[in-house]
Design a protein around this motif. Structure first.
Motif, PDB file in Angstrom:
ATOM      1  N   TYR A 197      -8.894 -12.044  10.505  1.00 51.24           N
ATOM      2  CA  TYR A 197      -8.678 -11.574   9.131  1.00 51.24           C
ATOM      3  C   TYR A 197      -7.190 -11.382   8.855  1.00 51.24           C
ATOM      4  CZ  TYR A 197      -9.897  -9.119   4.809  1.00 51.24           C
ATOM      5  OH  TYR A 197     -10.053  -8.758   3.486  1.00 51.24           O
ATOM      6  N   ASP A 198      -6.761 -11.861   7.695  1.00 50.42           N
ATOM      7  CA  ASP A 198      -5.377 -11.689   7.255  1.00 50.42           C
ATOM      8  C   ASP A 198      -5.337 -10.602   6.185  1.00 50.42           C
ATOM      9  OD1 ASP A 198      -2.673 -12.011   6.736  1.00 50.42           O
ATOM     10  OD2 ASP A 198      -3.008 -13.648   5.310  1.00 50.42           O
ATOM     11  N   ILE A 199      -4.812  -9.431   6.538  1.00 51.81           N
ATOM     12  CA  ILE A 199      -4.798  -8.301   5.609  1.00 51.81           C
ATOM     13  C   ILE A 199      -3.931  -8.594   4.393  1.00 51.81           C
ATOM     14  CG2 ILE A 199      -4.093  -5.888   5.351  1.00 51.81           C
ATOM     15  CD1 ILE A 199      -4.983  -5.402   8.187  1.00 51.81           C
ATOM     16  N   THR A 258       3.003  12.743  10.233  1.00 52.45           N
ATOM     17  CA  THR A 258       3.340  11.806  11.307  1.00 52.45           C
ATOM     18  C   THR A 258       2.536  10.523  11.152  1.00 52.45           C
ATOM     19  OG1 THR A 258       3.860  13.619  12.824  1.00 52.45           O
ATOM     20  CG2 THR A 258       3.377  11.471  13.800  1.00 52.45           C
ATOM     21  N   THR A 259       1.250  10.673  10.841  1.00 58.11           N
ATOM     22  CA  THR A 259       0.408   9.504  10.618  1.00 58.11           C
ATOM     23  C   THR A 259       0.902   8.698   9.424  1.00 58.11           C
ATOM     24  OG1 THR A 259      -1.480  10.757  11.454  1.00 58.11           O
ATOM     25  CG2 THR A 259      -1.967   8.735  10.251  1.00 58.11           C
ATOM     26  N   PHE A 260       1.291   9.381   8.357  1.00 58.95           N
ATOM     27  CA  PHE A 260       1.813   8.709   7.160  1.00 58.95           C
ATOM     28  C   PHE A 260       3.037   7.869   7.505  1.00 58.95           C
ATOM     29  CE2 PHE A 260       5.164   8.904   3.928  1.00 58.95           C
ATOM     30  CZ  PHE A 260       4.566   8.215   2.879  1.00 58.95           C
ATOM     31  N   ARG A 261       3.963   8.464   8.239  1.00 63.25           N
ATOM     32  CA  ARG A 261       5.197   7.753   8.582  1.00 63.25           C
ATOM     33  C   ARG A 261       4.922   6.548   9.480  1.00 63.25           C
ATOM     34  NH1 ARG A 261       7.551  11.638  10.943  1.00 63.25           N
ATOM     35  NH2 ARG A 261       7.222  10.991  13.106  1.00 63.25           N
ATOM     36  N   ARG A 262       4.084   6.738  10.489  1.00 60.01           N
ATOM     37  CA  ARG A 262       3.764   5.647  11.415  1.00 60.01           C
ATOM     38  C   ARG A 262       3.053   4.515  10.682  1.00 60.01           C
ATOM     39  NH1 ARG A 262       0.331   8.195  14.588  1.00 60.01           N
ATOM     40  NH2 ARG A 262       1.907   9.047  15.979  1.00 60.01           N
ATOM     41  N   ARG A 263       2.127   4.862   9.822  1.00 61.80           N
ATOM     42  CA  ARG A 263       1.365   3.856   9.073  1.00 61.80           C
ATOM     43  C   ARG A 263       2.271   3.058   8.150  1.00 61.80           C
ATOM     44  NH1 ARG A 263      -2.519   7.062   7.223  1.00 61.80           N
ATOM     45  NH2 ARG A 263      -1.191   7.866   5.586  1.00 61.80           N
ATOM     46  N   LEU A 264       3.165   3.751   7.433  1.00 55.32           N
ATOM     47  CA  LEU A 264       4.036   3.069   6.477  1.00 55.32           C
ATOM     48  C   LEU A 264       4.992   2.119   7.177  1.00 55.32           C
ATOM     49  CD1 LEU A 264       4.830   2.733   3.533  1.00 55.32           C
ATOM     50  CD2 LEU A 264       6.436   4.640   3.811  1.00 55.32           C
ATOM     51  N   VAL A 265       5.577   2.561   8.282  1.00 53.72           N
ATOM     52  CA  VAL A 265       6.500   1.704   9.034  1.00 53.72           C
ATOM     53  C   VAL A 265       5.777   0.452   9.529  1.00 53.72           C
ATOM     54  CG1 VAL A 265       7.849   1.530  11.161  1.00 53.72           C
ATOM     55  CG2 VAL A 265       8.060   3.552   9.716  1.00 53.72           C
ATOM     56  N   ARG A 266       4.575   0.647  10.068  1.00 52.29           N
ATOM     57  CA  ARG A 266       3.798  -0.499  10.560  1.00 52.29           C
ATOM     58  C   ARG A 266       3.441  -1.461   9.439  1.00 52.29           C
ATOM     59  NH1 ARG A 266      -2.198   0.930  11.437  1.00 52.29           N
ATOM     60  NH2 ARG A 266      -1.978   0.788   9.168  1.00 52.29           N
ATOM     61  N   ASP A 267       2.918  -0.929   8.333  1.00 50.63           N
ATOM     62  CA  ASP A 267       2.449  -1.789   7.247  1.00 50.63           C
ATOM     63  C   ASP A 267       3.586  -2.549   6.580  1.00 50.63           C
ATOM     64  OD1 ASP A 267      -0.028  -0.838   7.860  1.00 50.63           O
ATOM     65  OD2 ASP A 267      -0.278   0.382   6.060  1.00 50.63           O
ATOM     66  N   LEU A 268       4.740  -1.899   6.453  1.00 51.53           N
ATOM     67  CA  LEU A 268       5.900  -2.592   5.891  1.00 51.53           C
ATOM     68  C   LEU A 268       6.393  -3.681   6.843  1.00 51.53           C
ATOM     69  CD1 LEU A 268       7.910   0.427   4.411  1.00 51.53           C
ATOM     70  CD2 LEU A 268       6.806  -1.413   3.115  1.00 51.53           C
ATOM     71  N   ARG A 269       6.409  -3.372   8.129  1.00 55.22           N
ATOM     72  CA  ARG A 269       6.863  -4.354   9.126  1.00 55.22           C
ATOM     73  C   ARG A 269       5.974  -5.584   9.135  1.00 55.22           C
ATOM     74  NH1 ARG A 269       6.253  -1.404  13.315  1.00 55.22           N
ATOM     75  NH2 ARG A 269       4.262  -2.296  13.993  1.00 55.22           N
ATOM     76  N   GLU A 270       4.663  -5.359   8.990  1.00 55.16           N
ATOM     77  CA  GLU A 270       3.713  -6.469   9.038  1.00 55.16           C
ATOM     78  C   GLU A 270       3.485  -7.119   7.682  1.00 55.16           C
ATOM     79  OE1 GLU A 270       0.165  -5.039  10.870  1.00 55.16           O
ATOM     80  OE2 GLU A 270       1.157  -4.509  12.759  1.00 55.16           O
ATOM     81  N   GLY A 271       4.078  -6.549   6.626  1.00 56.15           N
ATOM     82  CA  GLY A 271       3.928  -7.130   5.295  1.00 56.15           C
ATOM     83  C   GLY A 271       2.493  -7.157   4.828  1.00 56.15           C
ATOM     84  N   ARG A 272       1.757  -6.071   5.111  1.00 59.88           N
ATOM     85  CA  ARG A 272       0.327  -6.067   4.804  1.00 59.88           C
ATOM     86  C   ARG A 272       0.058  -6.145   3.304  1.00 59.88           C
ATOM     87  NH1 ARG A 272      -3.103  -2.409   9.051  1.00 59.88           N
ATOM     88  NH2 ARG A 272      -2.379  -3.465  10.946  1.00 59.88           N
TER      89      ARG A 272
END
Length: 224
Positions: free
Chosen positions: A94-96, A147-161
């Motif tokens: 799956y491509d998010i 902490t979850t918010f920050r980790r999630r945002l960094v990941r999602d921006l990095r992956e271009g979700r």
């Protein structure tokens, strides 16, 4: 087909998006089934066998990808059952970013005593897996919402979700709802815990399954 005595058991690993499920699953060294690959496609209106409910929407008209209705629980349970019984199955890719399936991949768990199925909707199938006799444990990672918010945002921006604006709005909404999300997953049968306790419980589940396979102990599951 693998005999019941040699079959594997699943550890369902859930928690809010960004809680560290993927990193913990990788750390254990056990095979991992990514439940996010069972999201429905944005354009999907029907499925084999009959009509499907419309995709859930947010007040602004956008698809609510944090609703269990956006996810194919039946297909996920079928894949888990196949892995438990046969040690191999084909899973969607799956491509998010495009909200679509791009193909399939073969997942083979070999002779692993347990495998991990991780995703935000894992708790939604805990009872079904327990009834099917394939559940080793169900765990919900919990932590500090910011902490979850920050980790999630960094990941999602990095992956271009999705676009940055969508990711920020979603992240803020999920941060405010995080305690309710954990409470819901706990009510569905997932044991709430931190990463170290989760790691210990996964290791213990594998040891129990290994012992059961060798005839040193009963093939029992955990009631979370």
């Amino acid at each position: 087909m693998t005999s019941p005595h040699r079959s594997a058991r699943v550890v369902l690993l859930t928690g809010p998006s960004g809680s560290g499920k993927s990193s913990l699953a990788s750390r254990t060294g056990f095979p991992v089934l990514q439940l996010d690959d069972f999201y429905r496609e944005a354009h999907e209106e029907t499925f084999p066998g009959g009509p499907r409910a419309p995709m859930p929407l947010l007040p602004d008209g956008a698809i609510d990808w944090d609703s269990p209705q956006s996810w194919d629980a039946d297909a996920a349970v079928a894949a888990i059952t196949a892995l438990s019984c046969d040690a191999v199955t084909d899973v969607p890719v799956y491509d998010i970013a495009t909200s679509s399936r791009t193909g399939t991949a073969r997942l083979d768990i070999g002779g692993a005593p347990v495998f991990i199925a991780e995703g935000v909707f894992a708790a939604d199938i805990a009872e079904r897996c327990r009834e099917l006799g394939v559940l080793a444990d169900a765990l919900c990672l919990r932590g500090r919402p910011f902490t979850t918010f920050r980790r999630r945002l960094v990941r999602d921006l990095r992956e271009g979700r999705k676009s940055a604006a969508v990711l920020v709005r979603r992240g803020w909404r999920l941060m405010r709802a995080e305690r309710e999300i954990v409470a819901r997953q706990t009510a569905l049968g997932a044991h709430p815990c931190g990463k170290e306790e989760a790691f210990a419980r996964i290791t213990s589940a594998a040891e129990r399954r290994t012992a059961a396979r060798s005839g040193r102990g009963p093939a029992r599951t955990v009631s979370a």
